[in-house]
Design a protein around this motif. Sequence first.
Motif, PDB file in Angstrom:
ATOM      1  N   GLN A 116      -7.309   8.741 -45.926  1.00 10.71           N
ATOM      2  CA  GLN A 116      -6.591   9.148 -44.931  1.00 10.71           C
ATOM      3  C   GLN A 116      -5.066   9.499 -45.344  1.00 10.71           C
ATOM      4  N   LYS A 170      -2.087 -14.686 -35.973  1.00  6.07           N
ATOM      5  CA  LYS A 170      -2.066 -13.462 -36.880  1.00  6.07           C
ATOM      6  C   LYS A 170      -0.755 -13.625 -37.590  1.00  6.07           C
ATOM      7  N   ARG A 226      -3.484  13.543 -46.577  1.00  6.28           N
ATOM      8  CA  ARG A 226      -2.173  14.105 -45.862  1.00  6.28           C
ATOM      9  C   ARG A 226      -1.131  14.427 -46.720  1.00  6.28           C
ATOM     10  N   HIS A 250     -15.724   5.698 -38.062  1.00  4.20           N
ATOM     11  CA  HIS A 250     -15.089   4.177 -38.256  1.00  4.20           C
ATOM     12  C   HIS A 250     -14.099   4.218 -36.994  1.00  4.20           C
ATOM     13  N   PRO A 294      -4.964  -5.746 -42.496  1.00  2.14           N
ATOM     14  CA  PRO A 294      -6.714  -5.903 -42.518  1.00  2.14           C
ATOM     15  C   PRO A 294      -7.309  -4.512 -42.929  1.00  2.14           C
ATOM     16  N   THR A 295      -6.523  -3.461 -42.961  1.00  8.03           N
ATOM     17  CA  THR A 295      -7.426  -2.018 -42.838  1.00  8.03           C
ATOM     18  C   THR A 295      -7.946  -1.869 -44.281  1.00  8.03           C
ATOM     19  N   THR A 302      -0.630  11.786 -33.078  1.00  8.33           N
ATOM     20  CA  THR A 302      -1.250  10.681 -33.689  1.00  8.33           C
ATOM     21  C   THR A 302      -0.401   9.581 -34.092  1.00  8.33           C
ATOM     22  N   GLU A 344      -6.090  21.572 -41.049  1.00  9.43           N
ATOM     23  CA  GLU A 344      -5.905  21.424 -42.777  1.00  9.43           C
ATOM     24  C   GLU A 344      -6.819  22.478 -43.319  1.00  9.43           C
ATOM     25  N   ARG A 370      -4.143   5.248 -28.536  1.00 15.21           N
ATOM     26  CA  ARG A 370      -4.411   5.090 -29.697  1.00 15.21           C
ATOM     27  C   ARG A 370      -6.096   5.180 -29.997  1.00 15.21           C
ATOM     28  N   TYR A 390       1.039  -0.179 -33.291  1.00 12.88           N
ATOM     29  CA  TYR A 390       1.344  -1.180 -34.338  1.00 12.88           C
ATOM     30  C   TYR A 390       2.665  -2.053 -33.913  1.00 12.88           C
ATOM     31  N   GLN A 419     -14.301   1.334 -33.843  1.00 16.10           N
ATOM     32  CA  GLN A 419     -12.835   0.875 -33.861  1.00 16.10           C
ATOM     33  C   GLN A 419     -12.556   0.538 -32.307  1.00 16.10           C
ATOM     34  N   ASN A 441       7.108   0.038 -38.768  1.00 18.86           N
ATOM     35  CA  ASN A 441       6.577   0.791 -37.636  1.00 18.86           C
ATOM     36  C   ASN A 441       7.552   1.577 -36.656  1.00 18.86           C
TER      37      ASN A 441
END
Length: 249
Positions: free
Chosen positions: A105, A25, A109, A230, A96-97, A139, A178, A163, A147, A234, A41
């Motif tokens: 997302q 990677k 926010r 999703h 790769p997201t 979160t 929200e 996670r 990460y 994952q 990160n």
Amino acid sequence: MASSEEDSTNGGASEAGEEREAAGKMRRRGLLATAWLTFYNIAMTAGWLVLAIAMVRFYMEKGTHKGLYKSIQKTLKFFQTFALLEIVHCLIGIVPTSVLVAGVQVSSRIFMVWLVTHSIKPIQNEESVVLFLVAWTVTEITRYSFYTFSLLDHLPYFVKWARYNFFIILYPVGVAGELLTIYAALPYVKKTGMLSIRLPNKYNVSFDYYYFLLITMASYIPLFPQLYFHMLRQRRKVLHGEVIVEKDD
Ligand SMILES: CCCCCCCCCCCCC/C=C/C(=O)SCCNC(=O)CCNC(=O)[C@H](O)C(C)(C)COP(=O)(O)OP(=O)(O)OC[C@H]1O[C@@H](n2cnc3c(N)ncnc32)[C@H](O)[C@@H]1OP(=O)(O)O
């Protein structure tokens, strides 16, 4: 605390496989991108940790949530706005997201921070603000440390587990916070006509922020389940090793 190595069932072989995968990677991503992501990160984990500590301290000192948002708003705005870089990371291909998933997302926010909580002062002391702040903070500490440890190739199993489990509760809690905050803002927005453009004007355009908020709330109905499912996919992939053929998000 168990590590990802301990987590493996095949002992040495699987450990070596994981190391090869991590090295692969890094080669694909490049040294510079890996260094940048590690810095990014770590900075984001630290930022959200500072926010968590500030929130706990505020509550312990004051015994109320009133004034909490005001006291942490600068840190929140800085780190949440910085997260726009996540869309850039996807666009330039260093993570790769899916751009769409990250885009929905992050933009929701940013919208909550700047166009709702920052702009509509009377709602800043609502309990619902605390609800999404707590959900976001837990979160993000978990996600960015996941990460970071992954990049450093030393991922503790607890972080991986957190996670891909915390979101099961935190996502609905955050979204509820929200939506309740936007709902609380509606009467004020309607009364003041804030951020709206009325006709007649020389450009002949009109915009009603009140209806925009209603449409945004409605858009959670199709979008949130997609993000949630999703994440469930994952979770199955990462925690249970299921091979999942994803449709384009
Ligand atoms: C203009 C107004 C717009 C309004 C729109 C309104 C509609 C909105 C509806 C939805 C509202 C949502 C609101 C959100 C609320 C909350 O957040 S509540 C709190 C709970 N939230 C969560 O739990 C968030 C969960 N979401 C995420 O985790 C992510 O943001 C994600 C993008 C949705 C999911 O990511 P996922 O597909 O699982 O992948 P990644 O985690 O990104 O990983 C994929 C691979 O990429 C690597 N990677 C990603 N980022 C990094 C990085 N910064 N550094 C290093 N590596 C990274 C990651 O390691 C993975 O790699 P591989 O292991 O190789 O696959």
